[in-house]
Every structure is written in structure tokens, then in C-alpha cells.
Design an enzyme around this catalytic site. Sequence first.
Site, PDB file in Angstrom:
ATOM      1  N   CYS A  59       0.830  -1.216   0.000  1.00  0.00           N
ATOM      2  CA  CYS A  59       0.000   0.000   0.000  1.00  0.00           C
ATOM      3  C   CYS A  59       0.861   1.262   0.000  1.00  0.00           C
ATOM      4  O   CYS A  59       1.573   1.526   0.978  1.00  0.00           O
ATOM      5  CB  CYS A  59      -0.908  -0.058   1.237  1.00  0.00           C
ATOM      6  SG  CYS A  59      -1.745   1.477   1.641  1.00  0.00           S
ATOM      7  N   CYS A  62       0.149   3.803   2.797  1.00  0.00           N
ATOM      8  CA  CYS A  62       0.628   3.250   4.079  1.00  0.00           C
ATOM      9  C   CYS A  62       2.105   3.556   4.257  1.00  0.00           C
ATOM     10  O   CYS A  62       2.552   3.923   5.345  1.00  0.00           O
ATOM     11  CB  CYS A  62       0.402   1.738   4.141  1.00  0.00           C
ATOM     12  SG  CYS A  62      -1.317   1.243   3.977  1.00  0.00           S
TER      13      CYS A  62
END
Length: 139
Positions: A59, A62
Site C-alpha cells: 500500500c 501506508c
Amino acid sequence: MGAVLSGLFGGGAATDSFESSSEPSSVIAFHSSNRWQLHFNDSKKIPKLMVVDFSASWCGPCKLMEPVINAMSSKFTDVEFIKIDVDELSDAAQEFGVQAMPTFVLLKQGKEVDRVVGAKKDELEKKVEKHRVKPKFAA
């Protein structure tokens, strides 16, 4: 105390702290559902704010938030920061209804008090500030 807990529960501090920080990260990463469950159950006895970062290695947002979380863990030493990879501990992500990454769940004594979905640094910091302080009228 975070180092003691991470040693006991096999967490371990995040190793990818960004270069500009001179302090090591005190974010505890969990890689075992059993260890996470033990830690979560123990946290219900303590009125300390816990911020759980549900993220994934693939991600992008993230990864952008990782240095932010590391910095917050150094700034807010009275708050416990936890990192859970949704692919490793999908049961924990499911238990908290995580549907997007990153999702930050703010807990006190095992109960969700707030949530931030997405890489929203300012919103997360405001909510951490709000929930880490005990109300003035508390006994």
C-alpha cells in the site's frame, strides 16, 4: 514499557524508521494473531490510548504514513502505537471492520473511540491529541 511489551509479545519496533529521526521508533508491530490478542486483552485493563495502524506492505499511502507514525510515537510517548499488516493478521483487520488502507483505529480500554481512514496525517494527529488527554472532570 513499549520495548518490554514488544519483547514479551514478539512485536519489535518498526525497523523502517525514516532517516531524519534520531530516535528509534517505538511502534510495536505484531506478526502473530495470538500475540496480538494477548496484548489487546491486556490493554483493556489500562486507560492508555492505543493507535492501531492497519496497513499493508503493498500500500503506497501506508508507506507514506510510516514515518509520520514513527514521529508521532516519539512525540506522544503516553500513547501506544501498534502496526498490523492486514495480510498477515487478516482476522484482526476483519474484527475491526477494516476496509481500506491505511486505517487507524484509536482504542481506549479495548473500545474504539475514533478512526481515521486514509493517509490523513493532520486528522490523525488531532484525534490523537483529543483522545490522549483525560477529561478535566474525571476523578
